[in-house]
Motif scaffolding. Structure first.
Motif, PDB file in Angstrom:
ATOM      1  N   SER A 100       0.841  -1.126  -0.155  1.00  7.60           N
ATOM      2  CA  SER A 100       0.020  -0.050   0.151  1.00  7.60           C
ATOM      3  C   SER A 100       0.957   1.271   0.066  1.00  7.60           C
ATOM      4  O   SER A 100       2.123   1.150   0.149  1.00  7.60           O
ATOM      5  CB  SER A 100      -1.014  -0.096   1.346  1.00  7.60           C
ATOM      6  N   ALA A 101       0.011   2.318  -0.144  1.00 13.63           N
ATOM      7  CA  ALA A 101       1.021   3.600  -0.183  1.00 13.63           C
ATOM      8  C   ALA A 101       1.243   3.933   1.202  1.00 13.63           C
ATOM      9  O   ALA A 101       2.700   4.452   1.342  1.00 13.63           O
ATOM     10  CB  ALA A 101       0.115   4.813  -0.727  1.00 13.63           C
ATOM     11  N   GLU A 102       0.787   3.512   2.261  1.00 13.74           N
ATOM     12  CA  GLU A 102       1.196   3.582   3.614  1.00 13.74           C
ATOM     13  C   GLU A 102       2.478   3.112   3.735  1.00 13.74           C
ATOM     14  O   GLU A 102       3.316   3.306   4.464  1.00 13.74           O
ATOM     15  CB  GLU A 102       0.125   3.345   4.710  1.00 13.74           C
ATOM     16  N   ASP A 103       2.375   1.679   3.293  1.00 15.75           N
ATOM     17  CA  ASP A 103       3.672   0.803   3.622  1.00 15.75           C
ATOM     18  C   ASP A 103       4.807   1.465   2.905  1.00 15.75           C
ATOM     19  O   ASP A 103       5.990   1.548   3.327  1.00 15.75           O
ATOM     20  CB  ASP A 103       3.339  -0.401   2.886  1.00 15.75           C
ATOM     21  N   LYS A 104       4.615   2.080   1.786  1.00 17.32           N
ATOM     22  CA  LYS A 104       5.701   2.565   0.975  1.00 17.32           C
ATOM     23  C   LYS A 104       6.329   3.893   1.772  1.00 17.32           C
ATOM     24  O   LYS A 104       7.512   4.149   1.939  1.00 17.32           O
ATOM     25  CB  LYS A 104       5.264   3.324  -0.221  1.00 17.32           C
ATOM     26  N   LEU A 105       5.405   4.561   2.546  1.00 22.22           N
ATOM     27  CA  LEU A 105       5.861   5.782   3.375  1.00 22.22           C
ATOM     28  C   LEU A 105       6.612   5.269   4.538  1.00 22.22           C
ATOM     29  O   LEU A 105       7.877   5.897   4.809  1.00 22.22           O
ATOM     30  CB  LEU A 105       4.558   6.562   3.933  1.00 22.22           C
ATOM     31  N   ARG A 106       6.081   4.052   5.183  1.00 26.81           N
ATOM     32  CA  ARG A 106       6.907   3.730   6.362  1.00 26.81           C
ATOM     33  C   ARG A 106       8.202   2.936   5.996  1.00 26.81           C
ATOM     34  O   ARG A 106       9.316   3.131   6.725  1.00 26.81           O
ATOM     35  CB  ARG A 106       6.086   2.619   7.001  1.00 26.81           C
ATOM     36  N   ASN A 107       8.240   2.360   4.794  1.00 26.47           N
ATOM     37  CA  ASN A 107       9.721   1.922   4.354  1.00 26.47           C
ATOM     38  C   ASN A 107      10.562   3.297   4.171  1.00 26.47           C
ATOM     39  O   ASN A 107      11.872   3.011   4.430  1.00 26.47           O
ATOM     40  CB  ASN A 107       9.490   1.348   3.108  1.00 26.47           C
ATOM     41  N   SER A 108      10.301   4.298   3.672  1.00 27.02           N
ATOM     42  CA  SER A 108      10.963   5.480   3.452  1.00 27.02           C
ATOM     43  C   SER A 108      11.150   5.956   4.478  1.00 27.02           C
ATOM     44  O   SER A 108      12.450   6.769   4.884  1.00 27.02           O
ATOM     45  CB  SER A 108      10.156   6.515   2.593  1.00 27.02           C
ATOM     46  N   PHE A 109      10.626   5.968   5.703  1.00 28.61           N
ATOM     47  CA  PHE A 109      10.932   6.670   7.008  1.00 28.61           C
ATOM     48  C   PHE A 109      12.219   5.541   7.593  1.00 28.61           C
ATOM     49  O   PHE A 109      12.810   6.024   8.214  1.00 28.61           O
ATOM     50  CB  PHE A 109       9.636   6.583   7.889  1.00 28.61           C
ATOM     51  N   ALA A 110      11.813   4.582   7.410  1.00 25.97           N
ATOM     52  CA  ALA A 110      12.669   3.392   8.108  1.00 25.97           C
ATOM     53  C   ALA A 110      14.318   3.525   7.295  1.00 25.97           C
ATOM     54  O   ALA A 110      15.325   3.546   7.898  1.00 25.97           O
ATOM     55  CB  ALA A 110      12.354   2.071   7.743  1.00 25.97           C
ATOM     56  N   ARG A 111      14.106   3.945   6.047  1.00 26.05           N
ATOM     57  CA  ARG A 111      15.213   3.969   5.379  1.00 26.05           C
ATOM     58  C   ARG A 111      16.129   5.043   5.769  1.00 26.05           C
ATOM     59  O   ARG A 111      17.390   5.275   5.610  1.00 26.05           O
ATOM     60  CB  ARG A 111      15.135   4.006   3.793  1.00 26.05           C
ATOM     61  N   LEU A 112      15.454   6.271   5.959  1.00 28.39           N
ATOM     62  CA  LEU A 112      16.101   7.566   6.606  1.00 28.39           C
ATOM     63  C   LEU A 112      16.272   7.264   8.062  1.00 28.39           C
ATOM     64  O   LEU A 112      16.478   8.563   8.686  1.00 28.39           O
ATOM     65  CB  LEU A 112      15.257   8.607   6.027  1.00 28.39           C
ATOM     66  N   ASN A 113      16.050   6.382   8.590  1.00 26.32           N
ATOM     67  CA  ASN A 113      16.236   6.044  10.259  1.00 26.32           C
ATOM     68  C   ASN A 113      15.486   7.023  10.857  1.00 26.32           C
ATOM     69  O   ASN A 113      15.745   7.529  11.797  1.00 26.32           O
ATOM     70  CB  ASN A 113      17.733   6.564  10.679  1.00 26.32           C
ATOM     71  N   TYR A 114      14.021   7.039  10.544  1.00 23.26           N
ATOM     72  CA  TYR A 114      13.106   7.812  11.559  1.00 23.26           C
ATOM     73  C   TYR A 114      12.028   6.834  11.847  1.00 23.26           C
ATOM     74  O   TYR A 114      11.787   5.944  11.019  1.00 23.26           O
ATOM     75  CB  TYR A 114      12.239   8.937  10.410  1.00 23.26           C
ATOM     76  N   GLU A 115      11.403   7.099  12.863  1.00 22.24           N
ATOM     77  CA  GLU A 115      10.101   6.207  13.397  1.00 22.24           C
ATOM     78  C   GLU A 115       9.222   6.970  13.475  1.00 22.24           C
ATOM     79  O   GLU A 115       9.026   8.324  13.610  1.00 22.24           O
ATOM     80  CB  GLU A 115      10.752   5.667  14.883  1.00 22.24           C
ATOM     81  N   THR A 116       8.008   6.225  13.304  1.00 23.24           N
ATOM     82  CA  THR A 116       6.650   6.832  13.260  1.00 23.24           C
ATOM     83  C   THR A 116       5.669   5.989  14.325  1.00 23.24           C
ATOM     84  O   THR A 116       4.528   6.229  14.220  1.00 23.24           O
ATOM     85  CB  THR A 116       6.150   6.783  11.881  1.00 23.24           C
ATOM     86  N   ASN A 117       6.636   5.507  15.298  1.00 25.51           N
ATOM     87  CA  ASN A 117       5.651   4.611  16.211  1.00 25.51           C
ATOM     88  C   ASN A 117       4.867   5.411  17.351  1.00 25.51           C
ATOM     89  O   ASN A 117       4.178   4.915  18.270  1.00 25.51           O
ATOM     90  CB  ASN A 117       6.679   3.556  16.957  1.00 25.51           C
ATOM     91  N   ALA A 118       5.038   6.685  17.229  1.00 26.08           N
ATOM     92  CA  ALA A 118       4.093   7.311  18.388  1.00 26.08           C
ATOM     93  C   ALA A 118       2.916   7.812  17.751  1.00 26.08           C
ATOM     94  O   ALA A 118       1.875   8.235  18.438  1.00 26.08           O
ATOM     95  CB  ALA A 118       5.102   8.865  18.449  1.00 26.08           C
TER      96      ALA A 118
END
Length: 792
Positions: free
Chosen positions: A223-241
């Motif tokens: 999904s588009a959201e999974d692509k976003l999460r992968n981009s966040f992880a690739r840049l060493n950013y977290e969105t777990n909050a």
């Protein structure tokens, strides 16, 4: 009085021709903006909630409800919008929540129309809308603006990130990643302290509008959201909050207006969803904002952005003490220039980065570096050791001479820093500061000097001392023992004691001389008067096992060896079993073993402790270096190495059975002797452990015959170095060569490769010559532990 100043007259507005990209944003061009209300009276203009200095513009929750035109018991959700300046955040809020009414101000000017945070109430949906200052806007307080936006995000229930970029930029990932980290580390604890039980942050919706590129699309696999999460992880950013992350992407024709239906539907679903965050009273929202504003306040140091990236071209070395970076250009070490930084350093005890300067010379304009040492340069080894024990450490200046002693007087001794030296704290660069480490080896230098003199004295007096020792041993030996001066070879294996350096042992049964390997059995010999288990050779061991009261020497020649304690000439009589014949030897062994035990406790253990404390930290410990680092020869005495060789041979022949032990003891020893003679120098004395002063590895004497200074490690005089380090060029010679000279050498075709090949061939020949010695040693590195059980 309204807090903002707007256009006074239509004629004063400059003529601006908007191109197609901005046709979807209708700008407010009326001068009666202050009194805008729709026909139903459901919306009014927004008011300033938080200014650019993070100051709340509302004093109490009651006034906050009054501004919102709602009751205190009403329940609302907070929706805030973020994005870069000029991306149409205010216009989006007007279109989605107020049917296009200009509740939030828009502008055609280059300056930002939203400074701080503005609030407006959408009473039909029960939503408090917050319009924030745009990112990337020109301001002198960017850090304070970021903190303000993060606090607004923390009190929000739904966050909309608005972007009109053709492709998602890194600033979006950086902002949302920073917000997630700040919420987990700081805001969660603060909000829970005021009774807010939710530990999850707001729901995030990324509203992405493009004109010429396609937005992210969902597929069956991803999904588009999974692509976003992968981009966040690739840049060493977290969105777990965040409680959820949703992407809404639209592609708008450049000539048409923006369609906000998708973002409107997505926001309506999030507003109706109360599973994670329920609506709150306005007073609760106000108190949460006030609490965060009071807790996270104060001035922030705003560092100006350096337009020139220093790290691109400056040296990458950092000071290990203060972490400051070297200010010289890259490659300065190859040009002979040391690391340098103009800023002062911080002292740390682990680095000992204090530099001592002679105070008298410093006051006269000279910077003479001095260090604390164990002995003066003019003292000999023994006199330096005596002075060190009596007076302690010394500081010596090449111009002023001896300027300090640690125990110069019985009392009242001052520290050198307060009396004779000037202290400078210097930077600690990796691989440098050799002068600081020099004084750490002064105790080892004293030990090296004393050991050198001791070895020289031992080499000179060794043969005489051995002859006297053998003479005294013969005087207390029983009459049936062969004298030491007649024992040249081992009676069993025929090894030469003088060439191999192995000690001689007497069998208590037959009296012949054997090495430790051929006489390591212990049995009582009652026929000779030895009632306790004593050393016997292999043949006597077999005879005594068959008959315990047998006299092993009866099967040999009928004569008695001449010993000075009984007779001067041969008597031709049979060996005696008189108790007095062996009584002196028993007493001598008892006294010798007692003295040896006391010496081991009182001398050997303290000696090893002193050696361990004086050794530099980079030396490899003895427990981790059982063999030579270069030739792999096992360290130990000649007797220990012989025992290891014998144990290795026994392990290889164990598979063939033990039936040949009873009849082949002497013959097996003879075979071993033949092997020794064939090997030549297989066991040529002790293999002592030495440490290379450059690399710290443990090496043998044959692999460390070179002597040279090692200033990188603080050894300024000629010291022991291994063959590997002796072939490495000195650091100073490398530093003296510039990059240009190295390049010219490479162009001219220097013979460095030929020299390296020659050194490799020499090392290979050394290893091949000693490979025969390593076969049995690698199998038994603990031979020294077994050999310590000897009784003589």
């Amino acid at each position: 009085m309204q807090p903002l100043q707007y256009f006074q007259d239509e004629a004063r507005r400059p003529d601006v021709i908007n191109d197609a990209e901005f046709k979807s944003i209708p700008f407010i061009t009326t001068n009666d903006f202050d009194s805008i209300d729709n026909a139903n009276g459901t919306s009014s203009r927004a008011f300033l909630f938080l200014d650019a200095d993070e100051n709340l513009q509302i004093a109490t929750p009651e006034l906050f409800c009054k501004k919102l035109k709602c009751q205190e018991h009403d329940k609302i959700k907070v929706i805030s919008i973020f994005g870069n300046t000029g991306d149409g955040k205010s216009h989006t809020m007007n279109q989605v929540f107020f049917d296009g009414d200009p509740v939030f101000r828009t502008s055609t000017e280059q300056s930002s129309c939203t400074i701080g945070v503005y609030a407006a109430m959408q009473r039909e949906q029960g939503v408090l809308c917050l319009d924030t200052e745009g990112l990337l806007g020109t301001t002198a307080k960017s850090n304070k603006r970021m903190r303000m936006l993060l606090k607004i995000l923390a009190i929000s229930d739904i966050v909309v990130y608005r972007t009109r970029s053709e492709r998602l930029h890194s600033d979006m990932y950086e902002f949302l990643g920073t917000a997630s980290k700040a919420f987990c580390l700081h805001f969660t604890q603060a909000l829970q302290a005021m009774g807010n039980g939710s530990t999850l942050g707001p729901a995030v919706i990324i509203f992405h509008e493009t004109h010429y590129t396609k937005p992210l699309e969902s597929s069956v696999e991803e999904s588009a959201e999974d692509k976003l999460r992968n981009s966040f992880a690739r840049l060493n950013y977290e969105t777990n909050a965040f409680s959820s992350l949703r992407y809404v992407g639209i592609q708008t024709d450049a000539k048409k207006a923006t369609n906000f239906q998708k973002i409107t539907d997505a926001l309506r679903l999030e507003i109706e969803n109360t599973a994670v965050r329920s609506p709150r009273q306005p007073a609760v929202v106000f108190k949460a904002m006030k609490l965060l504003n009071q807790k996270f306040a104060g001035e922030i140091i705003e560092k100006a952005i350096n337009p020139f990236p220093e790290q691109y071209f400056t040296c990458g070395a950092h000071c290990e003490s203060c972490s400051r970076r070297c200010q010289r250009s890259m490659g300065h070490v190859s040009d002979g220039e040391p690391h340098f930084n103009t800023q002062p350093c911080n002292y740390q005890h682990q680095f000992e980065n204090k530099l001592y300067l002679c105070k008298a010379c410093y006051n006269n304009g000279k910077e003479i570096v001095v260090s604390i040492r164990a002995q003066s340069q003019t003292d000999t080894a023994w006199s330096g050791l005596a002075k060190y024990v009596w007076k302690g450490d010394v500081i010596e200046c090449p111009y002023c001479g001896e300027i300090y002693r640690a125990r110069q007087y019985w009392y009242g001794n001052k520290s050198p820093e307060s009396s004779v030296v000037h202290v400078q704290v210097v930077h600690v660069w990796k691989g440098g500061n050799s002068g600081l480490r020099g004084n750490a080896h002064s105790a080892q230098m004293v030990l090296d000097s004393v050991n050198s003199l001791s070895e020289a004295f031992t080499n000179i007096s060794g043969p005489w001392a051995k002859a006297i020792s053998d003479l005294l041993a013969d005087k207390v030996a029983p009459s049936y023992w062969r004298p030491n001066q007649e024992i040249i070879l081992c009676h069993a294996c025929k090894r030469n004691f003088e060439k191999t350096g192995m000690p001689k042992h007497h069998c208590r049964g037959c009296g012949e001389g054997f090495c430790h390997t051929c006489s390591q059995h212990k049995l009582p010999v009652p026929a000779r008067g030895w009632l306790q288990p004593v050393r016997v050779c292999n043949d006597c061991h077999q005879q005594l096992q068959r008959k315990s009261d047998a006299t092993p020497a009866q099967e040999q020649a009928d004569f008695t060896y001449c010993n000075s304690n009984l007779t001067i000439a041969c008597t031709g009589s049979k060996p005696t079993n008189d108790e007095g014949d062996i009584l002196v030897r028993k007493y001598g062994e008892t006294i010798y073993n007692t003295i040896s035990s006391v010496a081991a406790v009182a001398i050997d253990y303290p000696k090893e402790m002193i050696k361990d404390s004086a050794r530099p930290s980079y030396w490899v410990p003895d427990a981790e270096s059982p063999s030579c680092f270069i030739c792999k020869s096992v360290f130990g005495s000649a007797e220990e190495l012989e025992l290891g060789q014998h144990a290795s041979k026994q392990s290889t022949t164990k598979a063939n059975g033990r039936d040949s032990r009873s009849g082949g003891g002497a013959s097996g020893g003879g075979a071993s002797g033949g092997g020794a003679s064939g090997n030549g120098s297989s066991i040529a004395g002790d293999c002592r452990r030495h440490h290379c002063r450059r690399c710290g590895q443990a090496v043998c004497s044959d692999c460390s015959k070179r002597r040279m200074p090692v200033p990188d490690r603080g050894w300024l005089t000629d010291v022991r170095v291994c063959d590997s380090c002796a072939c490495v060029p000195h650091a100073s010679s490398n530093c003296s060569r510039s990059i240009s000279s190295a390049i010219s050498d490479a162009i001219n075709g220097a013979d460095a490769e030929d020299t390296t090949d020659l050194q490799s061939a020499t090392s290979e020949r050394r290893r091949s010559s000693q490979s025969s010695n390593c076969d049995y040693r690698n199998g038994n590195c603990n031979a020294s532990d077994d050999a310590k059980a000897k009784t003589e």
